[in-house]
Design an enzyme around this catalytic site. Sequence first.
Site, PDB file in Angstrom:
ATOM      1  N   LYS A 113       0.836  -1.211   0.000  1.00 27.76           N
ATOM      2  CA  LYS A 113       0.000   0.000   0.000  1.00 27.76           C
ATOM      3  C   LYS A 113       0.869   1.259   0.000  1.00 27.76           C
ATOM      4  CE  LYS A 113      -1.721   1.752   3.903  1.00 27.76           C
ATOM      5  NZ  LYS A 113      -1.858   3.190   4.185  1.00 27.76           N
ATOM      6  N   ASN A 114       1.823   1.320   0.924  1.00 29.17           N
ATOM      7  CA  ASN A 114       2.623   2.533   1.067  1.00 29.17           C
ATOM      8  C   ASN A 114       3.505   2.791  -0.147  1.00 29.17           C
ATOM      9  OD1 ASN A 114       1.502   3.061   3.558  1.00 29.17           O
ATOM     10  ND2 ASN A 114       3.142   2.072   4.709  1.00 29.17           N
ATOM     11  N   CYS A 158      -4.860   8.401   9.587  1.00 30.31           N
ATOM     12  CA  CYS A 158      -5.052   7.868  10.932  1.00 30.31           C
ATOM     13  C   CYS A 158      -4.590   8.871  11.990  1.00 30.31           C
ATOM     14  CB  CYS A 158      -4.271   6.566  11.104  1.00 30.31           C
ATOM     15  SG  CYS A 158      -4.991   5.148  10.268  1.00 30.31           S
ATOM     16  N   ARG A 214       2.683  14.110  12.760  1.00 36.14           N
ATOM     17  CA  ARG A 214       3.227  13.887  11.419  1.00 36.14           C
ATOM     18  C   ARG A 214       3.271  15.190  10.615  1.00 36.14           C
ATOM     19  NH1 ARG A 214       0.621   8.344   9.207  1.00 36.14           N
ATOM     20  NH2 ARG A 214      -1.378   9.342   9.575  1.00 36.14           N
ATOM     21  N   ARG A 252      -8.484   0.238   4.407  1.00 37.86           N
ATOM     22  CA  ARG A 252      -7.444   1.137   3.902  1.00 37.86           C
ATOM     23  C   ARG A 252      -6.132   0.402   3.678  1.00 37.86           C
ATOM     24  NH1 ARG A 252      -5.805   4.913   7.510  1.00 37.86           N
ATOM     25  NH2 ARG A 252      -4.682   5.783   5.751  1.00 37.86           N
TER      26      ARG A 252
END
Length: 422
Positions: free
Chosen positions: A22-23, A118, A123, A401
Site C-alpha cells: 500500500k505505502n 489515521c 506527522r 485502507r
Amino acid sequence: MDRIIVRGNGPLSGQIPIAGAKNACLALMPATLLSEEPLTLTNAPRLSDIRTMTDLLASLGAEVTQLQDGKVLASACHGVINPVADYDIVRKMRASNLVLGPLLARLGHAVVSLPGGCAIGARPMDIHIDALTALGAEIELKEGYLHAKVAGGRLKGAVHEMRFASVGATENFLMAASLAKGTSVLKNAAREPEIVDLADCLRAMGAQISGDGTSTIEIQGVDRLHGATHPVVTDRIELGTYMLAPAICGGEVELLGGKIALVESFCEKLDAAGIHVEETKDGLKVKRRGDIVNAVDVVTEPYPGFPTDLQAQMMALLCTAEGTSVLEEKIFENRFMHAPELVRMGANIEVHGGHATVHGVKKLKGAPVMATDLRASVSLILAGLAAEGETVVNRVYHLDRGYERLVRKLKAVGADIERVSE
C-alpha cells in the site's frame, strides 16, 4: 457500519498470498503526474486508500484505469492538469500530500490541502516543505492549503539534509528533484523498501537516481520523463501482520511472496520470541518452536529498525508471552490506542508516555472492542484469533485502507472469522 467477529479456534494451516505494498503504491501513483506518457503499475493492492488516490489523481486531470480485477493500474496525465488538490479528497488520507512534489515539478505551482489519515500523531508537513523549499519552491500556508510556486517555473537542484528521515518527504523530494535543473542530494533520507521501489520506477521512467536504500540519495535532474511499467513491491507490513497469525494461535502458515530481507528486524524479534521463520521457493513459512512465546522488548525505529506499523500487532502476540515485555514507540507519539482495547480482552498492559509494559497472561478472552486506526484494527483481530470466546471488532472501515480481503485470507487458513453489517 460493518463489524468483524472472530472466534478463537486453534491452529492455522495453509497459505496466504501477500499483496503489493500500500505505502509503495500510494507513492508510485502520483509519479504519473511527472510525464505525459502512460505509467502502468502491476501487483497493485485492492484497497480503499488506492481508490482515494485514484480519485485525487482524477481530480487533477489524470486518467487511472483498473485492470485485472484491480491488480493493474494504468494511468496517464497528458491533458490539462488541475493544480488544486482539494480538501474533500486530501482529508481522507495522509499520502495525498505526495502530489505536491510532482505538481511543482511538472507545473511549477500547486495548491494542496493539508492531509488527513489515521490519528496516530502530528506527522508534520514542515519536513516536506523544507525539502521542497530547498529545491526552490516558495510555499505559504493559507486557510488550510499549501500554496506553492517556483520562481522561473522550474525547480533547481540542491543539497538538503532532513532533520528526520521522513518517508513521505523523501518521496516528495525524489519526484520533484527528478525534473529539477541540475543535481540534488538528499541527506538523512529514508531507507525503506518503498523508497527503493519508487526510485526503481522513476529510473524506469528515465530518471537518474543513485544511493536509494542508503541515507544519501543523489538525483541528476532530467528535462522529461517517459512512460513505464513497474511491479509494486511486496507489502512488508501485510507480510509481518500475517506472520503473526500462526505465532499467536499456533499452526504453520506460508506467506506467498514474502522475503526475510523485507522484514529482517521484525524476524529477529520473532526469533527471540520463539517463532521459527524460514524462506521457501514461494515465500516464508512461519510456526512456533514450542508451546510458549517468550517476552521480548521492542523499540520502533526508522527502517531498517523495527517498523512502527507492526508495533500494535506485535503487542497482540506479547499479551500471552511468558514474562514481561516493554515496547517503546519512537516514531509516533500517539500509537498505543489499541492497548486499552487489548486490556478489555484480559491483557495486562501499562502505558506511560511512549512506553508500554506488557505482562503476559495465560489467555485472552473475547470481548467487544473498538478499532482506532488501521494497524490497531488488525492487532485486535490477531488477538481474537487466540482468545477464548468471541471478539467483536467495531469500526473496521480502517482495515479496508490497508488490508486486501483480510477475512477471506484468514478463513483460507482455518480462522473462524466473519464480517457482518449492522
